[in-house]
Scaffold this motif. Sequence first.
Motif, PDB file in Angstrom:
ATOM      1  N   GLY A  78       0.571   1.828  -0.384  1.00 13.65           N
ATOM      2  CA  GLY A  78      -0.563   1.915  -0.749  1.00 13.65           C
ATOM      3  C   GLY A  78      -0.773   0.813  -1.755  1.00 13.65           C
ATOM      4  N   ASN A  79       0.356  -0.262  -1.484  1.00 14.71           N
ATOM      5  CA  ASN A  79       0.151  -0.849  -2.241  1.00 14.71           C
ATOM      6  C   ASN A  79      -0.229  -2.739  -1.721  1.00 14.71           C
ATOM      7  OD1 ASN A  79       2.885  -1.457  -0.397  1.00 14.71           O
ATOM      8  ND2 ASN A  79       3.877  -2.295  -2.507  1.00 14.71           N
ATOM      9  N   ASN A  80      -0.496  -2.661  -0.099  1.00 11.86           N
ATOM     10  CA  ASN A  80      -1.466  -3.499   0.538  1.00 11.86           C
ATOM     11  C   ASN A  80      -0.742  -4.717   0.977  1.00 11.86           C
ATOM     12  OD1 ASN A  80      -4.144  -3.508   1.240  1.00 11.86           O
ATOM     13  ND2 ASN A  80      -4.239  -5.527  -0.071  1.00 11.86           N
TER      14      ASN A  80
ATOM     15  N   GLY B 178      -0.262   4.507   6.923  1.00  9.84           N
ATOM     16  CA  GLY B 178       0.270   4.568   5.244  1.00  9.84           C
ATOM     17  C   GLY B 178       0.411   5.930   4.739  1.00  9.84           C
ATOM     18  N   TYR B 179       0.741   6.415   3.410  1.00 11.77           N
ATOM     19  CA  TYR B 179       1.586   7.587   3.039  1.00 11.77           C
ATOM     20  C   TYR B 179       0.152   8.399   3.400  1.00 11.77           C
ATOM     21  CZ  TYR B 179      -0.396   6.862  -1.311  1.00 11.77           C
ATOM     22  OH  TYR B 179      -1.123   6.567  -2.489  1.00 11.77           O
ATOM     23  N   VAL B 180      -1.222   8.564   2.519  1.00  8.96           N
ATOM     24  CA  VAL B 180      -2.065   8.646   2.737  1.00  8.96           C
ATOM     25  C   VAL B 180      -2.049   9.593   3.719  1.00  8.96           C
ATOM     26  CG1 VAL B 180      -4.056   9.643   1.836  1.00  8.96           C
ATOM     27  CG2 VAL B 180      -2.766   8.285   0.225  1.00  8.96           C
TER      28      VAL B 180
ATOM     29  N   ARG C 136      -5.842   2.908   1.944  1.00  2.38           N
ATOM     30  CA  ARG C 136      -4.953   3.875   1.353  1.00  2.38           C
ATOM     31  C   ARG C 136      -5.704   5.364   1.601  1.00  2.38           C
ATOM     32  NH1 ARG C 136      -2.636   2.619  -4.879  1.00  2.38           N
ATOM     33  NH2 ARG C 136      -4.234   3.410  -5.851  1.00  2.38           N
ATOM     34  N   GLU C 137      -6.065   5.893   0.360  1.00  2.00           N
ATOM     35  CA  GLU C 137      -6.543   6.668   0.026  1.00  2.00           C
ATOM     36  C   GLU C 137      -7.412   7.734   1.787  1.00  2.00           C
ATOM     37  OE1 GLU C 137      -5.797   5.796  -4.031  1.00  2.00           O
ATOM     38  OE2 GLU C 137      -7.204   4.553  -2.042  1.00  2.00           O
TER      39      GLU C 137
ATOM     40  N   THR D 154      -4.966  -1.239  -3.996  1.00  2.67           N
ATOM     41  CA  THR D 154      -5.204  -2.665  -2.744  1.00  2.67           C
ATOM     42  C   THR D 154      -5.673  -3.657  -2.981  1.00  2.67           C
ATOM     43  OG1 THR D 154      -6.674  -1.355  -2.516  1.00  2.67           O
ATOM     44  CG2 THR D 154      -4.479  -0.233  -1.433  1.00  2.67           C
ATOM     45  N   GLY D 155      -6.260  -4.012  -4.098  1.00  2.00           N
ATOM     46  CA  GLY D 155      -7.169  -5.158  -4.403  1.00  2.00           C
ATOM     47  C   GLY D 155      -8.549  -5.699  -4.304  1.00  2.00           C
TER      48      GLY D 155
END
Length: 555
Positions: A318-320, A338-340, A449-450, A488-489
């Motif tokens: 999730g850190n882009n 992605g982890y989600v 991410r989410e 994620t920016g």
Amino acid sequence: MNEVIRAPRGPQLNTRGWGQEAALRLLMNNLDPEVAKDPDNLIVYGGKGKAARSWRDFHEIVAMLKELYSDETLLIQSGKPVGAFKTSKFAPRVLIVNAQIVPRWATDDIFWDLEARGLTMFGQMTAGSWIYIGTQGILQGTYETLSALARKEFGKDSLRGKWVLSSGLGEMGGAQPLAITMNEGVGIIVEVDERKIERRIRGRYLDTQAGSLDEALRMKDEAIEEGKPLSIGLLGNAATVYTELKDRGIVPDVVTDQTAAHDINIGYIPEGYDVSSAEEFRKGDPEGYKKAVYASIVKEVKAILWFKEHGSKVFDYGNNLRTRASEGGLREAFEIPGYVPAYIRDLFAVGSGPFRWVALSGDPEDIYRIDDAIIDRFYYDEHLVKWIKLAKEKVKFQGLPARICYAGYGQREEIGLLINELVKKKEVSCPVAIGRDHHDTGSVASPYRETEKMKDGSDAIADWPILNALLNAVSGATWVSVHHGGGTGIGNAIHAGFVLVVDGTQDAEERVKRVLNADPGLGVIRHADAGYEASREIIRRGVKFKYPVYDREER
């Protein structure tokens, strides 16, 4: 600025009410040297996630909170107090909006130019909403991710006998080593800044440091053979270390990364540089620096893809990182899941997420009393009880004592009522602030991410976090926030948060029943609307909100 900020402790009020006092203490707690990444510059975590726009703004916020009446609402515009209005005692004491940019202009270059001109502020997630609780804040999310990975990928209830390769020991990544060992695994965490390695060892998040990659691998092998958990810090650059492991043909069981890669300017140090030389490079040649960062990220991600091809379980945390690699020309970057969607979505679907509470007294015993009460009340929930016991044993508090716990729909309300009762009976010495990460079930739109790979394709629909903030405000939260870009920016996420103060009163009990039902309840609705059967099953069982009849019939 060398002013040391620490939150007041104890029962003495510095304001006109506990709602204002909690906001004051948690704002200050975000800038406690034990908590913040760079308190001198108001930076809390996540690249440049700040608590206030400037020191002048910080002091004005503090002054206004001290004068604020319990029927007034203070407005914060991207870290700057812009006024207070007479509202009502039922309204939030503070409303916060951070980093909102009209979508056409929501790019890194435009945002950071506006930020440099003093017109906005990057609030990350819990930095600018005053509910960051240090590395513990991400700890259980990482623990739950690895626990789910162990079950889904290895068919085990722990990572015993497995090893994890990752990087980044900053404000968020620093939770990784402890989350690995709590899951009984072995981890090698690469970090370019030796001070961060030393800090994590002091804080008991990291067990030890290796002097070289060979030593780290030897220590890893010995720990696995002995069946003991171990976390190992390794000074180096992720691109270099991951590539060397690839070239040696060494395949970790699990691979990820938690550098602050979402912030291309300061979050990722390029290969061949240390922290100080990277700063000189950045100042002297900003564009050349960015190119070097992209090249290093691409190199690292190529190694991760090789690990994936050879059997490692890999995921983007999730850190882009994938987006930056793609921007750098590596089109295959999104082959990394992605982890989600891979591991956490099942929890989000049932309204479970990173719930937290903070002892405004500053007394650790208040948290321990709440721990014991939760263990007693939820004795039947083995996973929850196991977490609370592990956290009580292993987590060292940073700043005001706090606890985080993934709690689902219904559980959050029950925990809130339990805490309020403990305050009422004076078993907990002062009011408690209850909140959560913005990274939650119904409060965020973040397609990388989410909300990546939502079942109905609604990844980028950002109505939900706005509805979440509005609902929490009218339900009686003490303060509510809406942010752009955290995690994620810029351009990639909209998200919302809240804090609710419980002081043992009947009023607090009623607010708990509304806010801690509405907040996770919207997450259940959001996932039910997207087609998740677990969410719909909760609704079919009968819950404390209404759901459209046509949805129940047609779906």
